[in-house]
Scaffold this active site. Structure first.
Site, PDB file in Angstrom:
ATOM      1  N   GLY A 106      -7.385 -16.405  46.866  1.00  6.12           N
ATOM      2  CA  GLY A 106      -7.765 -15.001  47.005  1.00  6.12           C
ATOM      3  C   GLY A 106      -6.955 -14.302  48.076  1.00  6.12           C
ATOM      4  N   GLY A 150      -8.559 -16.069  51.466  1.00  2.00           N
ATOM      5  CA  GLY A 150      -8.826 -17.495  51.571  1.00  2.00           C
ATOM      6  C   GLY A 150      -8.346 -18.269  50.365  1.00  2.00           C
ATOM      7  N   ASP A 204     -19.937  -8.058  45.950  1.00  4.09           N
ATOM      8  CA  ASP A 204     -18.762  -8.547  45.216  1.00  4.09           C
ATOM      9  C   ASP A 204     -19.198  -9.286  43.951  1.00  4.09           C
ATOM     10  OD1 ASP A 204     -16.102  -8.908  44.673  1.00  4.09           O
ATOM     11  OD2 ASP A 204     -15.818 -10.581  46.050  1.00  4.09           O
TER      12      ASP A 204
END
Length: 533
Positions: A219, A222, A357
């Protein structure tokens, strides 16, 4: 009972028997029927304690005349006052009737007795109240017992001077302490459960014992790896922060959120099982996070496969549906996934966490259900952790039109967490931040049901779907009139009397000026769509 009647007979004025003392109705001016107020206290009402003090110097003689010894009296009074804080249905010594205490309130509502209902509720809560009372320190128990005795003696007018105001204050305090996101439960979690969790469940792994075997995802902030613990051979999932601005803060926030979720059974049921963390190097700014590996296939991957919904049916139900048409199978799968997602989000919202999210890529198939992952953008709105009014952490592909969980004009939460928690029920009730997640859940539901919405770039905020939706003020019914003539397929949503379409319209919409207008996750679970075959 004999002792109590003796006390009543001895302490009552000579012109009143015990039954007349407790049976007469007190009017608004504070006096009895047919009398004016006595002028003592607010409203002129005199408490039981006032009647017993200083007016009858022959009380001891009256007790003896009635055959009640001093020892019997002491035992009865001691037993009553020790049990009074814990026993809901024990009437206070010399208690007035419901009509005496609350002359302006009806005794029955729609044929239901108000006093009897209150007693039933108190009886149901008595075991929990007794357990909580017993767990308190001795000094606190004594203070509460003394306060309760004073409250009873005053005729429930100790704080406000009026029994009806006292009742209103008690109801408001109860709602404040128990409503979302939970001040009372939050205090218990922060000072009791958190300590137990740190001792019993939080594991500090040794970096030398963690061996990564491959990359699962990458991502913006991370990297997620599959790993094995060399000592036990257990398969793990490890997330490590990248060396980019903001990654450390998000990693630390995710560690906090995962520990919070782990302590909440209703929320943790639908989230990845968090185990603990470790530092790659000593004194690292953020730890590496560790979960038990239960699966790695996301909903995003499955809904983009050619054999959807068959591929999801097989993992959810163990087999494909035979004989059902494509639309019926699609809506059945979407209903199962959405129900689990809404239940998980509702559990998170009950403890004050907004995920921010929610998307198919963050729903991972683990066993026979999808679990929610990636809490780096989540906000704890009970304490204000990881929340800044002017900072929006979100995925623009699935975010609602407001882009912020609460209005930007709202001041930042106070740094003292107990103070922030005490204000949180008011803020939550005013702005309903949970509606942020319910919009995203509605978009996930639409993607599962409408073939033209499947694809990694379809939800792009600059794409045609979001552009047309925005042009129609986020009204799905108007949006459908634009896209349906182009061949868009709404057959799955129209199945079963169109209940799925109605639910989608209530989730994917704009808020009104009162910050309402969209279903929350718990409310959406009550929609008829989930209660019909």
């Amino acid at each position: 009972m004999a002792v109590c009647r003796a006390i009543v007979s001895a302490c009552a004025p000579p012109s009143h028997t015990a039954s007349s003392l407790f049976g007469r109705r007190v009017n608004r001016s504070g006096g009895s029927d047919g009398s004016s107020g006595s002028g003592r206290g607010r409203g002129g009402r005199r408490s039981w304690g006032d009647r017993c003090r200083g007016e009858h110097p022959v009380i001891r003689a009256s007790f003896q005349d009635l055959g009640v010894s001093a020892a019997d009296l002491q035992d009865t009074v001691s037993t009553f006052f020790l049990a009074a804080p814990l026993t809901s249905t024990t009437a206070p010594l010399g208690a007035l009737s419901f009509a005496d205490l609350f002359p302006d309130l009806p005794d029955t509502v729609l044929g239901v007795s108000v006093p009897d209902t209150a007693i039933s509720i108190a009886d149901a809560a008595a075991p929990a109240a007794s357990a909580a009372y017993s767990a308190l320190p001795d000094a606190t128990q004594v203070s509460l017992s003394d306060w309760w005795q004073d409250e009873v003696a005053s005729g429930f007018t100790l704080v406000t001077g009026n029994a009806e105001y006292e009742l209103t204050l008690a109801v408001l305090l109860f709602l404040w302490a128990t409503s979302r996101p939970g001040v009372l439960s939050g205090a218990f979690d922060a000072y009791v459960v958190s300590a137990l969790d740190s001792v019993l469940r939080q594991k500090r792994f040794a970096a030398a014992n963690i061996r990564t075997t491959g990359k699962l995802g990458d991502g913006s902030f991370g990297v997620v790896y599959e790993a094995v613990e060399s000592v036990t051979g257990r398969e793990l999932v490890v997330k490590q922060a990248k060396s980019v601005q903001g990654a450390t803060e998000l990693q630390n926030a995710e560690e906090y959120m995962n520990r919070r979720v782990r302590r909440a059974p209703l929320a943790s049921w639908g989230c990845a099982k968090y185990l603990g963390c470790y530092d790659v190097v000593k004194g690292a700014a953020s730890p590496c996070l560790v979960w038990e590996r239960e699966g790695d296939v996301t909903l995003e991957e499955l809904i983009n496969r050619r054999d959807y919904p068959e591929c999801v049916e097989e993992v959810l139900y163990g087999r494909e549906s035979d004989g059902a048409d494509f639309d019926a199978r699609t809506i059945r799968v979407a209903k199962s996934v959405l129900r689990g997602l809404l239940f998980t989000l509702g559990g998170l919202h009950d403890i004050g966490i907004v995920h921010r999210d929610v998307k198919p890529a963050n729903l991972v198939l683990m066993g026979n259900r999808f679990k929610l992952v990636d809490f780096g953008a989540a906000a704890d709105l009970r304490t204000g952790f990881n929340y800044e009014p002017e900072q929006g952490l979100l995925d623009p592909f699935y975010s609602p039109p407001e882009n912020f969980v609460m209005p930007e004009r709202l001041p930042a939460p106070p740094p003292l967490r107990p103070l922030a928690a005490s204000l949180s029920p008011v803020v939550w009730a005013a702005f309903l931040p949970d509606l942020f997640d319910s919009f995203s859940a509605g978009l996930v539901f639409l993607q599962m049901c409408v073939p033209q919405l499947r694809g990694k770039k379809v939800m792009d905020p600059n794409g045609s779907f979001r552009r047309i939706l925005e042009e129609n003020n986020y009204d799905l019914r108007k949006w459908r009139k634009v896209v349906e003539p182009r061949g868009w397929d709404f057959g799955a949503l129209d199945a079963n009397l169109g209940l799925g379409w109605d639910l989608a319209c209530r989730l994917v919409c704009k808020r009104n000026f009162l910050q309402r207008g969209r279903l929350g996750c718990n409310t959406a679970l009550l929609h008829p769509f989930f209660w019909t075959p």
